[in-house]
Design an enzyme around this catalytic site. Structure first.
Site, PDB file in Angstrom:
ATOM      1  N   ASP A 153      80.870  40.283  64.702  1.00 18.24           N
ATOM      2  CA  ASP A 153      81.512  40.839  63.506  1.00 18.24           C
ATOM      3  C   ASP A 153      83.023  40.919  63.694  1.00 18.24           C
ATOM      4  O   ASP A 153      83.493  41.622  64.589  1.00 18.24           O
ATOM      5  CB  ASP A 153      80.927  42.231  63.235  1.00 18.24           C
ATOM      6  CG  ASP A 153      81.315  42.778  61.876  1.00 18.24           C
ATOM      7  OD1 ASP A 153      82.259  42.258  61.252  1.00 18.24           O
ATOM      8  OD2 ASP A 153      80.664  43.745  61.433  1.00 18.24           O
ATOM      9  N   HIS A 170      76.359  36.922  52.945  1.00 20.17           N
ATOM     10  CA  HIS A 170      77.532  37.802  52.995  1.00 20.17           C
ATOM     11  C   HIS A 170      78.845  37.015  53.080  1.00 20.17           C
ATOM     12  O   HIS A 170      79.797  37.324  52.366  1.00 20.17           O
ATOM     13  CB  HIS A 170      77.385  38.742  54.193  1.00 20.17           C
ATOM     14  CG  HIS A 170      78.466  39.765  54.344  1.00 20.17           C
ATOM     15  ND1 HIS A 170      78.659  40.803  53.455  1.00 20.17           N
ATOM     16  CD2 HIS A 170      79.430  39.914  55.295  1.00 20.17           C
ATOM     17  CE1 HIS A 170      79.680  41.553  53.854  1.00 20.17           C
ATOM     18  NE2 HIS A 170      80.172  41.030  54.968  1.00 20.17           N
TER      19      HIS A 170
HETATM   20  C1  HEM Z   1      82.370  38.782  57.347  1.00 20.75           C
HETATM   21  C2  HEM Z   1      79.108  42.098  58.649  1.00 20.75           C
HETATM   22  C3  HEM Z   1      80.745  45.067  55.186  1.00 20.75           C
HETATM   23  C4  HEM Z   1      84.161  41.863  54.098  1.00 20.75           C
HETATM   24  C5  HEM Z   1      81.342  39.413  57.989  1.00 20.75           C
HETATM   25  C6  HEM Z   1      80.542  38.846  59.051  1.00 20.75           C
HETATM   26  C7  HEM Z   1      79.648  39.784  59.417  1.00 20.75           C
HETATM   27  C8  HEM Z   1      79.852  40.935  58.583  1.00 20.75           C
HETATM   28  C9  HEM Z   1      78.593  39.672  60.514  1.00 20.75           C
HETATM   29  C10 HEM Z   1      80.684  37.427  59.615  1.00 20.75           C
HETATM   30  C11 HEM Z   1      81.599  37.346  60.802  1.00 20.75           C
HETATM   31  C12 HEM Z   1      83.028  37.648  60.465  1.00 20.75           C
HETATM   32  O1  HEM Z   1      83.759  36.804  59.911  1.00 20.75           O
HETATM   33  O2  HEM Z   1      83.445  38.770  60.756  1.00 20.75           O
HETATM   34  C13 HEM Z   1      79.270  43.186  57.803  1.00 20.75           C
HETATM   35  C14 HEM Z   1      78.440  44.373  57.840  1.00 20.75           C
HETATM   36  C15 HEM Z   1      78.899  45.203  56.871  1.00 20.75           C
HETATM   37  C16 HEM Z   1      80.016  44.535  56.224  1.00 20.75           C
HETATM   38  C17 HEM Z   1      77.289  44.608  58.807  1.00 20.75           C
HETATM   39  C18 HEM Z   1      78.415  46.573  56.469  1.00 20.75           C
HETATM   40  C19 HEM Z   1      77.747  47.369  57.277  1.00 20.75           C
HETATM   41  C20 HEM Z   1      81.823  44.480  54.600  1.00 20.75           C
HETATM   42  C21 HEM Z   1      82.634  45.067  53.577  1.00 20.75           C
HETATM   43  C22 HEM Z   1      83.600  44.158  53.279  1.00 20.75           C
HETATM   44  C23 HEM Z   1      83.391  42.999  54.109  1.00 20.75           C
HETATM   45  C24 HEM Z   1      82.445  46.458  52.984  1.00 20.75           C
HETATM   46  C25 HEM Z   1      84.733  44.251  52.276  1.00 20.75           C
HETATM   47  C26 HEM Z   1      84.637  44.847  51.133  1.00 20.75           C
HETATM   48  C27 HEM Z   1      83.976  40.770  54.887  1.00 20.75           C
HETATM   49  C28 HEM Z   1      84.851  39.622  54.868  1.00 20.75           C
HETATM   50  C29 HEM Z   1      84.323  38.710  55.797  1.00 20.75           C
HETATM   51  C30 HEM Z   1      83.151  39.349  56.363  1.00 20.75           C
HETATM   52  C31 HEM Z   1      86.089  39.443  54.016  1.00 20.75           C
HETATM   53  C32 HEM Z   1      84.883  37.329  56.139  1.00 20.75           C
HETATM   54  C33 HEM Z   1      84.337  36.353  55.154  1.00 20.75           C
HETATM   55  C34 HEM Z   1      84.876  34.956  55.382  1.00 20.75           C
HETATM   56  O3  HEM Z   1      84.274  34.196  56.166  1.00 20.75           O
HETATM   57  O4  HEM Z   1      85.881  34.617  54.751  1.00 20.75           O
HETATM   58  N1  HEM Z   1      80.890  40.696  57.720  1.00 20.75           N
HETATM   59  N2  HEM Z   1      80.189  43.318  56.815  1.00 20.75           N
HETATM   60  N3  HEM Z   1      82.290  43.220  54.888  1.00 20.75           N
HETATM   61  N4  HEM Z   1      82.970  40.573  55.785  1.00 20.75           N
HETATM   62 FE1  HEM Z   1      81.544  41.903  56.250  1.00 20.75          FE
END
Ligand code: HEM
Length: 397
Positions: A213, A307
């Site tokens: 993450d 996601h």
């Molecule tokens: C990407 C998990 C909540 C925005 C990711 C990734 C994971 C992840 C595993 C892919 C790896 C990475 O690029 O970091 C989670 C989990 C969440 C959560 C477990 C809640 C418990 C959120 C929230 C937001 C968010 C609340 C914004 C409102 C993003 C963005 C990316 C991302 C912008 C990158 C997307 C891209 O590839 O351009 N998240 N996330 N996430 N997440 Fe989350």
């Protein structure tokens, strides 16, 4: 290398300060800290154009403390409070005890301690009515939200982070002691990442769902980062130039439900592999996802509602800097987990950058099956200050 050199410099600073204060026991503690190979003596400069604690590789431990101003805390009291807390933070982050520190020995291992101040709408309105940026208020309610009142909002937030949890606890205790005449504690959210030394510090951390993450994130020290995070000199209000916007979302993870999902389902929910964090269309973590790729049967390899597909757009403004910490508390009676993520993000304009992402995710995101937002807060992070100044001074001019 550079880190070692910085460490040595920090040790010298700690040692000299201790001698200057004439406290032999402090000098001895500093020398002990210097003797280990870890990063206990390392310091992050407090003063500067921007506040510390944002543009850096995140520390292992963090505590977010949200305070409410007492009803009779007026503008002058707030200013005195900020002067005191600035002094405390500047001393503690250098590895020096604060004034009236009753456990001064605990201050001698800074371990990259940073203290970052953020102002809620309530504080700004009390100091300078009309000076708040438009986005400084509660986020709109989202259909996925199950917010508990006690995790929301606040007038003043302190982000206290270090690679040592004892250092964080001591800094928090000091800052709270010096805040108690003017404020009450609203909530405290602690969190952790990998312990310092377990892995390369720049390695992308994992969350409690087991996912890599933080892969796609703007990189500290780059122009891109500055463009995403720091407020420019021409943005209104002017007092926030060099500052940023701060969103806190407390997100519970439904771990028992997640246990029932197989590996393929887990990888589909995000669009990345569990082992490497690589996109389902690639091999390495840093490979660009191919959102157009389809399987032999014609389905997109990265699901429509994955996601990473939902979180991304082509609009270059809709990007934030994410800094997530895990929380893992004692389960409530009858439960087996009380775990999740203290999601925080920094962006110079919450409405233009964060909101559209959160709106899309709240509308559809496979991950919503296993994650539930239970707290929400927005703060304005004022710029940093020079030596002799105090955090928030631009709001008072
Ligand atoms: C990407 C998990 C909540 C925005 C990711 C990734 C994971 C992840 C595993 C892919 C790896 C990475 O690029 O970091 C989670 C989990 C969440 C959560 C477990 C809640 C418990 C959120 C929230 C937001 C968010 C609340 C914004 C409102 C993003 C963005 C990316 C991302 C912008 C990158 C997307 C891209 O590839 O351009 N998240 N996330 N996430 N997440 Fe989350």
């Amino acid at each position: 290398g550079g880190a070692a050199a910085a460490g040595v410099g920090a040790v010298a600073a700690v040692g000299m300060d201790a001698f200057a204060a004439g406290r032999a026991s402090d000098a001895r503690a500093a020398a002990e800290a210097a003797a280990v190979s870890g990063n206990g003596p390392r310091t992050i400069p407090f003063h500067g154009e921007h506040q510390a604690g944002i543009e850096m590789v995140p520390q292992a431990h963090q505590s977010l403390v949200s305070l409410s101003l007492k009803p009779d805390t007026d503008r002058d009291t707030i200013r005195r409070l900020l002067i005191t807390l600035t002094d405390d933070a500047a001393r503690l982050t250098r590895g020096t005890y604060a004034l009236a520190d009753s456990e001064p020995e605990l201050a001698l291992v800074p371990a990259r301690l940073t203290v970052t101040f953020g102002f809620g709408r309530g504080l700004v309105d009390r100091v300078a009515p009309g000076a708040a940026p438009a986005w400084l208020s509660d986020l709109p309610a989202f259909p996925i939200d199950r917010l508990h009142q006690w995790w929301n909002g606040g007038d003043l937030v302190l982000q206290i982070a270090a690679d040592d949890p004892l250092t964080v606890a001591h800094a928090q205790r000091m800052l709270l002691k010096d805040s108690r005449t003017a404020t009450t504690v609203k909530w405290v959210q602690t969190g952790f990442r990998r312990a310092y030394g377990s892995e390369r510090p720049t390695r992308t951390t994992r969350n409690l769902l087991g996912q890599v993450d933080g892969t796609v994130n703007t990189i500290p020290g780059t122009d891109d980062f500055a463009g995403v995070v720091w407020r420019g000199a021409t943005e209104n209000p002017a007092w926030l130039a060099g500052g940023t916007g701060f969103v806190v979302r407390r997100i519970e993870m439904l771990l028992d439900k997640w246990d029932r999902l197989d590996r393929t389902g887990r990888e589909q929910s995000v669009g990345r592999r569990m082992d490497s964090g690589a996109p389902l269309t690639g091999r390495r973590e840093t490979d660009e996802p191919d959102f157009a790729a389809t399987s032999p049967s014609g389905f997109p390899v990265i699901a429509e509602f994955a996601h990473i597909r939902r979180a991304r757009t082509d609009d270059p403004r809709q990007r934030v800097f994410r800094r997530a910490y895990n929380y893992d508390l004692a389960p409530e009676v009858g439960q087996t987990s009380n775990s999740g993520m203290v999601f925080t993000s920094y962006q110079h304009d919450v409405t233009a950058q964060f909101l559209p992402i959160q709106r899309r995710l709240a509308e559809v995101d496979l991950l919503n099956e296993w994650t539930v937002p239970i707290g929400s807060a927005v703060f304005a992070i004022p710029p940093g200050c020079a030596e002799g100044g105090h955090i928030g001074e631009t709001l008072f001019t």
